[in-house]
Design an enzyme around this catalytic site. Sequence first.
Site, short mmCIF file in Angstrom:
data_model
loop_
_atom_site.label_atom_id
_atom_site.label_comp_id
_atom_site.label_asym_id
_atom_site.label_seq_id
_atom_site.Cartn_x
_atom_site.Cartn_y
_atom_site.Cartn_z
N GLY A 10 64.40 10.95 102.68
CA GLY A 10 63.37 9.96 102.20
C GLY A 10 63.12 10.64 100.89
O GLY A 10 62.36 11.43 100.77
N GLU A 162 50.98 14.50 104.71
CA GLU A 162 50.73 14.54 103.29
C GLU A 162 49.48 13.96 102.89
O GLU A 162 49.33 12.98 103.28
CB GLU A 162 51.95 14.10 102.56
CG GLU A 162 51.84 14.41 101.11
CD GLU A 162 51.48 15.94 100.80
OE1 GLU A 162 52.58 16.76 101.12
OE2 GLU A 162 50.62 16.22 100.11
N LYS A 221 45.42 12.54 109.76
CA LYS A 221 45.99 11.82 108.65
C LYS A 221 45.35 10.22 108.48
O LYS A 221 45.01 9.89 107.51
CB LYS A 221 47.31 11.88 108.39
CG LYS A 221 48.07 10.94 107.54
CD LYS A 221 47.81 11.41 106.15
CE LYS A 221 48.11 10.45 105.18
NZ LYS A 221 47.73 10.89 103.91
N ARG A 261 25.13 16.15 100.97
CA ARG A 261 25.82 15.35 102.24
C ARG A 261 26.70 14.29 101.94
O ARG A 261 27.66 14.06 102.59
CB ARG A 261 24.62 15.30 103.18
CG ARG A 261 23.81 16.19 103.57
CD ARG A 261 22.73 15.79 104.47
NE ARG A 261 21.83 14.99 103.51
CZ ARG A 261 20.53 14.32 103.89
NH1 ARG A 261 20.20 14.48 105.01
NH2 ARG A 261 20.02 13.57 103.18
N CYS A 277 49.30 2.96 101.16
CA CYS A 277 48.62 3.62 102.59
C CYS A 277 47.32 3.08 103.26
O CYS A 277 47.34 2.95 104.19
CB CYS A 277 48.85 4.87 102.31
SG CYS A 277 50.34 5.67 102.17
N LYS A 340 46.69 2.20 90.66
CA LYS A 340 45.74 3.13 90.13
C LYS A 340 46.22 3.60 88.84
O LYS A 340 47.53 3.14 88.51
CB LYS A 340 45.34 4.07 90.97
CG LYS A 340 46.06 4.90 91.42
CD LYS A 340 45.76 5.87 92.40
CE LYS A 340 45.21 7.10 91.65
NZ LYS A 340 45.38 8.28 92.74
P1 NAD Z 1 58.84 5.30 99.91
O1 NAD Z 1 59.23 3.94 100.30
O2 NAD Z 1 58.37 5.81 98.28
O3 NAD Z 1 60.16 6.26 100.23
C1 NAD Z 1 60.85 6.45 101.36
C2 NAD Z 1 62.25 6.53 101.22
O4 NAD Z 1 62.79 6.63 102.25
C3 NAD Z 1 63.03 5.38 100.60
O5 NAD Z 1 63.48 5.73 99.39
C4 NAD Z 1 64.09 4.88 101.56
O6 NAD Z 1 65.18 4.57 101.09
C5 NAD Z 1 64.20 6.03 102.44
N1 NAD Z 1 64.73 5.86 103.68
C6 NAD Z 1 64.28 5.05 104.70
N2 NAD Z 1 64.99 5.19 105.85
C7 NAD Z 1 65.75 6.19 105.45
C8 NAD Z 1 67.15 6.59 106.19
N3 NAD Z 1 67.29 6.27 107.54
N4 NAD Z 1 67.68 7.64 105.50
C9 NAD Z 1 67.50 8.10 104.60
N5 NAD Z 1 66.75 7.52 103.75
C10 NAD Z 1 65.87 6.67 104.23
O7 NAD Z 1 57.63 5.87 100.80
P2 NAD Z 1 56.60 6.83 100.24
O8 NAD Z 1 55.54 6.67 99.31
O9 NAD Z 1 57.41 8.18 100.11
O10 NAD Z 1 56.12 7.33 101.68
C11 NAD Z 1 56.56 7.85 102.80
C12 NAD Z 1 55.69 7.99 104.00
O11 NAD Z 1 54.68 9.03 103.35
C13 NAD Z 1 54.89 6.96 104.51
O12 NAD Z 1 54.75 7.20 105.98
C14 NAD Z 1 53.45 6.88 103.80
O13 NAD Z 1 52.69 6.44 104.73
C15 NAD Z 1 53.40 8.36 103.80
N6 NAD Z 1 52.38 8.91 102.82
C16 NAD Z 1 52.60 8.28 101.45
C17 NAD Z 1 51.95 8.66 100.38
C18 NAD Z 1 51.87 8.00 98.84
O14 NAD Z 1 51.22 8.41 98.07
N7 NAD Z 1 52.88 7.37 98.65
C19 NAD Z 1 51.04 9.94 100.44
C20 NAD Z 1 50.79 10.29 101.60
C21 NAD Z 1 51.57 9.92 102.79
C1 UGA Z 2 45.36 7.97 99.00
C2 UGA Z 2 44.67 9.19 99.51
O1 UGA Z 2 43.72 9.64 98.45
C3 UGA Z 2 45.70 10.52 99.58
O2 UGA Z 2 45.09 11.77 99.92
C4 UGA Z 2 46.96 9.99 100.53
O3 UGA Z 2 47.70 11.31 100.84
C5 UGA Z 2 47.34 8.71 100.12
O4 UGA Z 2 46.21 7.83 100.03
C6 UGA Z 2 48.44 8.45 101.27
O5 UGA Z 2 48.45 8.72 102.34
O6 UGA Z 2 49.06 7.57 100.58
P1 UGA Z 2 46.25 7.14 96.79
O7 UGA Z 2 46.44 5.68 97.59
O8 UGA Z 2 47.73 7.42 96.13
O9 UGA Z 2 46.13 8.19 97.88
O10 UGA Z 2 45.20 6.86 95.53
P2 UGA Z 2 43.66 7.09 95.60
O11 UGA Z 2 43.43 7.64 94.67
O12 UGA Z 2 43.27 7.21 96.98
O13 UGA Z 2 43.38 5.56 95.57
C7 UGA Z 2 43.69 4.35 96.26
C8 UGA Z 2 42.97 3.25 95.79
O14 UGA Z 2 41.54 3.31 95.93
C9 UGA Z 2 43.28 2.98 94.41
O15 UGA Z 2 43.62 1.52 94.13
C10 UGA Z 2 42.08 3.23 93.85
O16 UGA Z 2 42.02 2.76 92.43
C11 UGA Z 2 41.21 3.02 94.68
N1 UGA Z 2 39.74 3.69 94.50
C12 UGA Z 2 39.68 5.11 94.67
C13 UGA Z 2 38.79 2.87 94.14
O17 UGA Z 2 38.86 1.83 93.95
N2 UGA Z 2 37.51 3.79 93.68
C14 UGA Z 2 37.38 4.95 94.08
O18 UGA Z 2 36.07 5.79 93.83
C15 UGA Z 2 38.69 5.71 94.77
#
Ligand code: NAD
Ligand code: UGA
Length: 465
Positions: A10, A162, A221, A261, A277, A340
């Site tokens: 991924g 993550e 998470k 707090r 997410c 964002k």
């Molecule tokens: P994404 O869609 O950007 O990336 C996932 C990738 O996995 C895609 O490029 C897809 O082609 C690939 N993929 C899917 N199945 C596959 C397979 N069988 N073999 C090889 N590649 C494959 O997703 P993301 O935003 O990176 O999120 C991934 C995970 O991390 C999710 O579970 C999400 O909830 C979590 N997460 C995301 C964020 C974030 O900020 N986006 C932050 C923390 C956690």
């Molecule tokens: C969020 C979490 O902050 C990360 O810790 C987590 O890893 C990630 O989700 C995930 O699991 O995907 P992200 O969604 O990238 O990260 O960005 P944020 O900064 O959390 O903002 C999320 C949304 O809330 C945005 O649309 C932002 O504009 C909004 N937001 C955030 C508000 O409207 N007000 C705030 O005070 C903060």
Amino acid sequence: MKINRICCIGAGYVGGPTMSVIAQKNPEIRVDVVDLNEQRIADWNDQDLTKLPIYEPGLDGVVAEARGRNLFFSTEVDDAIEKADMIFISVNTPTKTYGTGKGMAADLKYVELCARQIARVAKDDKIVVEKSTLPVRTAEAIKSILDNTGNGVNFQILSNPEFLAEGTAIDDLLSPDRVLIGGEQSEEGQAAINALASVYGAWVPEDRILTTNLWSSELSKLTANAYLAQRVSSINALSELCEATGADVDEVAKAIGMDSRIGPKFLKASVGFGGSCFQKDILNLVYISKSLGLDAVADYWEQVIIMNNHQRARFAKKIITTLYNTVSGKKITFLGWAFKKDTNDSRESAAIYVADMLMDERAEIAVYDPKVSSRQMLEDLNYLNTRSESENEELMDTHNEPYGATDGAHAVAILTEWDEFKDLDWERIYKGMQKPAFVFDGRNIMDSQRMRDIGFIFQGIGKPS
Ligand code: NAD
Ligand code: UGA
């Protein structure tokens, strides 16, 4: 146990940046990031670093340093799995769109496919790391697949969720509040935990590496995202109360945030949270709670989503009522489409839903976003399936600079808090717009007095009008 080779399945918003930093900080470990999506991999390999598939401040520098040295992007999934000691699963886990749990549960088909592929390919012992966000107890399912279809090799499963946020991913990865590693409570489990801890130990202080059992890690998470989103929905709920009473939501946020707090972060009222997410993970939490018969718990968390939907709808409604109850045939310009600032990601962005509601009222939407492509904007709208693709194309017009986008508009709506919007030539924008000229600031980034002095009818979120 010393890790020499890592494979990450991924190459998305998590896999790409996370592995780039792991490779940068561990030059002796070879890191292969693999994905089925050929275009995405080609973009990761592009010599022109502005073409990386993800826009993330600072990412280009990290990739430039590590790529080709010990960081590699490819579509050779089997080969990378076979040669790795440690395999991260970092694939997408979207909300299910079919069958049981439709619209609520996480769709784990991509994760399961990875587990089956690892089971088929692995010829020696591996540590498998859940990097994707997963429902609590998923490690059990992964372990069962690996143990029952494998080639007699031993697998250790770790949960290493993550916490990076988009737009600040590199800073978050370089100095994380904590790194969480959950593992089996056994000698082998502890050895696997230590192996992963040593990878992070290359740059993360020991006291920030937290180890737990698998289920605590998986659940933490989902909980962290639910808590963060809950803060946004709470302040957004108050923003409506502020508008009805003359209080100013930023003043209220400051006053409560100074209480140590409560703390000052995540108290910014907005048009609603977006991103791939928050909604998905809360729905997942609600689904798990319901499945366990914990209805009060499920209802509690579901309210966070209900409030967010309300906030988006309220913003759209405010535009309509302020524009004399009709937006039909009126040009409304969106500044921002990303969920964002500092990201090109628009998944679940509030802008999509606000645009959809205004288009239902036959408004003509013009959009300018510094990083989201016009193709992506149209795809986002088409995905909702509200109207035909050609109707969406007819009602939405995209621009690659702000002044053409705002020219002739009845109203401007700020949907993303990009810094550059604050420094636009707002006098010029005012001159080009229909009068009266309205600005709806969905992010409270503009100085209301200055905007009103220019001549705009200006409304923020949770602000006196
Ligand atoms: P994404 O869609 O950007 O990336 C996932 C990738 O996995 C895609 O490029 C897809 O082609 C690939 N993929 C899917 N199945 C596959 C397979 N069988 N073999 C090889 N590649 C494959 O997703 P993301 O935003 O990176 O999120 C991934 C995970 O991390 C999710 O579970 C999400 O909830 C979590 N997460 C995301 C964020 C974030 O900020 N986006 C932050 C923390 C956690
Ligand atoms: C969020 C979490 O902050 C990360 O810790 C987590 O890893 C990630 O989700 C995930 O699991 O995907 P992200 O969604 O990238 O990260 O960005 P944020 O900064 O959390 O903002 C999320 C949304 O809330 C945005 O649309 C932002 O504009 C909004 N937001 C955030 C508000 O409207 N007000 C705030 O005070 C903060």
